[in-house]
Design an enzyme around this catalytic site. Structure first.
Site, short mmCIF file in Angstrom:
data_model
loop_
_atom_site.label_atom_id
_atom_site.label_comp_id
_atom_site.label_asym_id
_atom_site.label_seq_id
_atom_site.Cartn_x
_atom_site.Cartn_y
_atom_site.Cartn_z
N LEU A 197 33.26 -13.78 134.81
CA LEU A 197 34.31 -12.81 134.50
C LEU A 197 35.38 -13.61 133.75
CD1 LEU A 197 34.71 -10.82 137.86
CD2 LEU A 197 33.58 -10.07 135.76
N ASP A 198 36.04 -12.99 132.79
CA ASP A 198 37.10 -13.70 132.05
C ASP A 198 38.21 -14.14 133.00
OD1 ASP A 198 35.71 -13.11 129.74
OD2 ASP A 198 36.91 -11.33 129.28
N LYS A 199 39.00 -15.09 132.53
CA LYS A 199 40.10 -15.61 133.35
C LYS A 199 41.04 -14.48 133.81
CE LYS A 199 43.73 -19.12 133.15
NZ LYS A 199 44.36 -20.17 132.33
N LYS A 226 35.84 -5.81 126.53
CA LYS A 226 37.00 -5.88 125.62
C LYS A 226 36.57 -5.62 124.18
CE LYS A 226 39.41 -9.10 128.62
NZ LYS A 226 39.54 -10.52 128.95
#
Ligand code: URA
Length: 243
Positions: A102-104, A193
């Site tokens: 998962l992205d930061k 995104k």
């Protein structure tokens, strides 16, 4: 199995650490001190103890984490805290890693395990494992977007994404924001995104709610984790028989 393997699998440390413990006489098998790591033990029948405390054999560990923002989905990072740093000293093991990324700045469901085969099954494009996200979008998501997502389309860089299910939960015309849920089977870099960028909108908050049929436990606070139950493991594993 060999005693030294039993000891490292049950969290007594690396092969080197285990050798030291054996040499110190800290290990007993069925009440007798053993110093030879090559000894064969039956992991279900023999009573192996470390400083008198019985060790219970467990090869694989599975945790559900509610990932907070600001933490990296990796096992180590030069600058930032990683998801495995969130494990307590008692639960930490060198071989535990996050299943996928998962992205930061993304929150939500992340499975941590040392079971490489399960991770492979979950991440394999051939298994079509669902990933469900909740997102807050800057911009008004339309029925045309829902249709486009259902058909599959191209990202801004020309990369194709497969059909996905987009649900509009709430529209705030005044604020110009939409709350949505999106179910995708792929796991491309920054996929959610980039899917919204392709329809000229921006994800301002992203949280994963589900992987396969495993749903994030909403009583888990951000940054907290717990072991999966047997039932949850079965819901997660795409190859579990008797679904
Ligand atoms: N898609 C993204 O863009 N980011 C994530 O963290 C997960 C899916």
């Amino acid at each position: 199995m060999r005693l030294d393997k039993f000891l490292s699998d049950t969290g007594c440390g690396s092969r080197k650490d285990v050798k030291k413990l054996l040499k110190q006489g800290a290990i007993t098998v069925d009440g007798k001190m053993v110093k030879d790591g090559k000894l064969k033990v039956d992991e279900l029948m023999d009573k192996v103890a470390y400083n008198g405390e019985e060790l219970h054999y467990q090869k694989y560990y599975y945790y559900m984490l509610n990932k907070p923002q600001g933490v990296i989905s990796a096992t180590e990072d030069k600058y930032d805290e990683t998801v495995v740093d969130l494990l307590s000293d008692a639960d930490f093991r060198e071989d535990i890693f996050p299943v996928g990324r998962l992205d930061k700045d993304t929150e939500g469901l992340l499975v941590l395990t040392n079971d490489g085969q399960l991770a492979h099954r979950l991440l394999s494009p051939k298994k079509h494992v669902d990933k469900e996200y909740f997102a807050r979008i800057s911009g008004i998501v339309t029925e045309a977007d829902v249709k486009q997502f259902a058909e599959g389309f191209q990202l801004k860089n020309g990369e194709a994404v497969k059909p996905s299910q987009l649900f509009i939960d709430q529209l705030d015309e005044k604020l110009g924001e939409t709350e949505i849920r999106l179910v995708i089977q792929e796991g491309k870099f920054h996929q959610v995104k980039r899917m919204f960028e392709a329809v000229d909108k921006k994800v301002v908050y992203l949280k994963r709610l589900r992987m396969g049929r495993l749903i994030l436990d909403d009583s888990l606070d951000l940054g907290n984790y717990r072991p999966l139950t047997n039932k949850e493991y079965q819901l997660l594993d795409p190859d579990f028989e008797g679904k």
